[in-house]
Each structure stands twice: as structure tokens, then as C-alpha cells.
Design an enzyme around this catalytic site. Sequence first.
Site, PDB file in Angstrom:
ATOM      1  N   ASP A  74     -37.135 -35.420 -41.990  1.00  0.00           N
ATOM      2  CA  ASP A  74     -37.740 -33.986 -42.375  1.00  0.00           C
ATOM      3  C   ASP A  74     -38.759 -33.647 -41.807  1.00  0.00           C
ATOM      4  O   ASP A  74     -39.913 -34.693 -41.298  1.00  0.00           O
ATOM      5  CB  ASP A  74     -38.267 -33.942 -43.888  1.00  0.00           C
ATOM      6  CG  ASP A  74     -38.834 -32.441 -44.449  1.00  0.00           C
ATOM      7  OD1 ASP A  74     -38.047 -31.603 -44.389  1.00  0.00           O
ATOM      8  OD2 ASP A  74     -39.891 -32.438 -44.526  1.00  0.00           O
ATOM      9  N   GLU A  88     -31.148 -52.308 -36.196  1.00  0.00           N
ATOM     10  CA  GLU A  88     -30.844 -53.846 -36.942  1.00  0.00           C
ATOM     11  C   GLU A  88     -29.786 -53.745 -37.755  1.00  0.00           C
ATOM     12  O   GLU A  88     -29.366 -54.966 -38.261  1.00  0.00           O
ATOM     13  CB  GLU A  88     -32.342 -54.094 -37.581  1.00  0.00           C
ATOM     14  CG  GLU A  88     -33.575 -54.326 -36.787  1.00  0.00           C
ATOM     15  CD  GLU A  88     -34.536 -54.599 -37.519  1.00  0.00           C
ATOM     16  OE1 GLU A  88     -34.735 -54.915 -38.672  1.00  0.00           O
ATOM     17  OE2 GLU A  88     -35.791 -54.580 -36.706  1.00  0.00           O
TER      18      GLU A  88
END
Length: 545
Positions: A216, A271
Amino acid sequence: MTALEMLSENAGKMQENKVLWWRGAAIYQIYPRSFMDANGDGIGDLPGITSRLDHVASLGVDAIWISPFFTSPMKDFGYDVADYRDVDPIFGTLADFDALIVRAHELGLKVLIDQVYSHTSDEHEWFVESRASRDNPKSDWYVWADAKPDGTPPSNWQSVFGGPAWTWDARRGQYYLHNFLNCQPQLNGHNPDVQDALLDVARFWLDRGVDGFRIDALNFAMHDPQLRDNPPAPATDRQRTRPFDFQRKIHNMSHPDIPGFIERIRSVTDEYGAIFTVAEVGGDDAEMEMKAFTQGDTRLNSAYGFNFLYADRLTPGLVCAALAEWPDEEGLGWPSWAFENHDAPRAVSRWCAPEDRDLFARMKMLLLASLRGNIILYQGEELGLTQVDIPFDQLQDPEAIANWPLTLSRDGARTPMPWENSPQGGFGSDAPWLPLGEENLRRSVADQHADPASLLALTRTVIALRKASPALRCGSVSACVADGPLLRVERAYEGGGASETVVCLFNLSPEPIDDVEIPQGETLCTVNSVLSAGLGPYAALVVRV
């Protein structure tokens, strides 16, 4: 072999070519307060979402995006986060979220959640500590500044929601920055400790199984440390309803160091494998920032701006201009598109006359499915929901209340989902937090579910078409032509043994268009009245050539 079988074969080849799951994905946005209320308190919740995921999966979308459900005083309905690592009790518990993840994945749905990295609630423990003194460990986690000699704020920056972006705090004897409500203090994104803490938040949710983030207000994440005044905006013939509109926001947002933080976010998501990240980017230079935030392979996967969300008209020129910003070029990011969301008025209420809404909604759905990029459907868009007129005494939206009556209330697009045509729409409560709207009750899921001519049925059809068509899902835009109300978009895909070209024609007006050259080939989809030599009102078709 039928056209659909050929499309499916090409789609299979595309998958063999290991196209990432999110590239060209259809994403369904869920606003938790308004989706489904499982405990009858008038507010939607996580168990309610889980109970209705079958409906979402039936659309054929790839993922859901859930707007904030974190612990919050709810002064901005969850975008004022008081605890990034927990679920607000009105929405349920962490166990409820874990159950939602399991059910979504069983249904083949990826789960995206909001991350709010630019600000917190003033009730967050970080801010409580930061405001306590000027020398505590978190004293520099937010943006604090001394008053000018005359006591006025450090700069002329204005809040999005109206009034100065600075509030005086007597405990520290300083002003703190808030680009939104004064209960949403601005995090100091320049501080490496703040970045580390936010990245730990991301890991917390990734460890719980989320598949990506919608981030956001990311271009508000850093400010100009020199606190220079914003210059005035140039003259415009558009109505200005907030002091924010009178400035060029070049110092309180869009700092050039933001991409460095984005690269840290990407290193974390990498990751965890094929995680999807999309940034919300608004403002005067949105396209430039969207490209910067998604450039290459070390930043975010996608970004979406406000090309369509606040447009007062849908025109062929608007569509072609938006697509032209994102050509299929090496190193350029991947766009995402939305016609509606929780912050923007319903598109069918903005873009056509009331008597044309049914025809228009069908054309609009096929157009959205034909755009290059990811597409985001806002809950109820598959039903053709309209903007509900909320009386002032029932408004919940702080922006609408502050700027009444000049700002069209966001509440009108946040009304509860009508699951059935009954007084409270099957939402789960006799007293929902917002009224549903009489017109929207007649567009309920139950009324449309078994109707093959409904917008809901068409939505399922066009999403299936997009998923099966390499050209529509991942292809380039080989041509976009605006000819009066006629829009022609050509999409082409070549790769991994799959090859396909489609031509999409749209009449964006309520009047028929004669003498349209209809392309020869396999007709994959038509909506409304397509004639042999023309397009009826709001008619559209997709042809595989």
C-alpha cells in the site's frame, strides 16, 4: 480440433515453458469487512471469507488479495495498523487465517495480503515508544521535526485526507508527519532498523504460507529529510477538493531511495520462491514510479496505478494510452490493472448511463480480460454491482465525512456482498455495517449463479478464455487503435512451441457502429449484439486469427 481445445493446447505449452504463475494472473480483491459475516456482528471476517471461497474459485481466478485484517483501531478500516503480526478480533484469529490459507490452497487459489509500509496507527507500540522521548531506541522510527520559529509546522506538506500533514505532539515538543489521517504517523523509511522490522513482518506472513503482497502507498515510504516545501501545482480546470490537490508532491513522497528498499523486499520474497509483489502507486508521476519500482529482476513483480480507477469516462484513447506505457520490452516491468477497488467508485456507475449498465458491464468484463498485464477484479464486480448512495448520517469513510459532499464516498463501493436477494443479502447479519443497496440485492450471487446469460456466467467464461489463451494471458500488444468509440486491440504470443494471435474489438458507446471490419478466424467470445458488418451498443468480440 475446436478453438477451445487449440487454446488449451497452447496454454499447456506455455506452462511447459515455465511462465511464472502470476504473469497474466486474474486476482480477486476481497474487502474483509464486506465479504461475509460468519458471527453475525455486522462485520465480515476471515471465517466468512473461508466459507465463500468456493464462489471465488468458481470464477477461475488465480489468486485472492485480502485487504488489511490486522489489529487496528479501524479509524481507516485497517490501513492504520496497530500490530502487523496479528489479526484484529473483529476479523478472527491467526488460527482463522491459517485455516483460510489451507482452504484457498486446496481450491488452487494463491493468497495475497496487504502490507502497509509507509505508516502505522498511533496506537502501534513502535509509535507509543517513539513519542515518549527524543532519545529512546525508537525515537527515529517515525518522522519528527521541530516547529519553525513561529511555531508553525516544519513544511507546507498537506495530508491526502485534508489539512496539514503535520500534527503537534506535546510529549516530544515536536511535530510528527502523517500523509493520511493524523492517527497514521509516517514511518521513517530511511531508517535501516525500520526497514529490517518491516522485512521481518513480511517473513512472518510468508512463513504462514502467503503467496505474495500488495504493498500500500509505497511511494509514500520515504520523505525529503531536508523538509523542503512542496511547490504549487500548475493551474487546472479540474475541481480541487483538498489542499493536497494544490501542490506538486515532490518532497513528501517519491524519494529516489525507495527503490533501494524495494530491492531489499525482493530479496526476502525471493527466498520463498515464486512470490508475487504488486505496489499501489498513485500521484502525479505514477507511470514513471511504477516502472522504477518494477525495473529488472531485483525489484517488485508488478505495480498498478490509477489510470482507470478515477477516470470519469472509459474511452478507446484511455485504454491505448495505458497499454502504450507498458510495451513488451526487456527489463520493463509488468503492469496490473483494476477498473474498481475499495477506494474508487464502482465503474458501472462512473462510465455509463443507468439504462445501459447491463450491456456495459458485459463489455467491460471482456475488455478487462483482454488487457496485457495482471487483472484485478474487485468483489462484486462479477455481479455488476453499482455504487450505493450512502446518506451522510450512515457514512463511515473519514475522507468522505471530512470533504462532504464534494468527495464521492468510498463507502458506496464498500457495501456488503449480496449473496442472495433478501433484505440483508445473505451477508450473515441483520445489521450490516453499511447498507447493501436495493439495486445490488437484485444482482445477488444466488440470482445469477444458475443463469447462463448472467454477468457472473460471462465472467467465468472470459476468465477461462484468458487462462486458456497464451496471447490474452501473456502476449504482447501488437496493435491498439482508437477510432472514435471503436477500440481494436491485437494480442500476440510466441514462445515455448505456442503461437497465437487474437484480435479484440470493442464498441465503447451506447450507439451501434456500422461498417466495422470483422476479422476472419475462430470467434472465441462475443458479448451483446455483434453483427456481420458492425457492432451493436457496447458490443465486443475476440477472434483468433
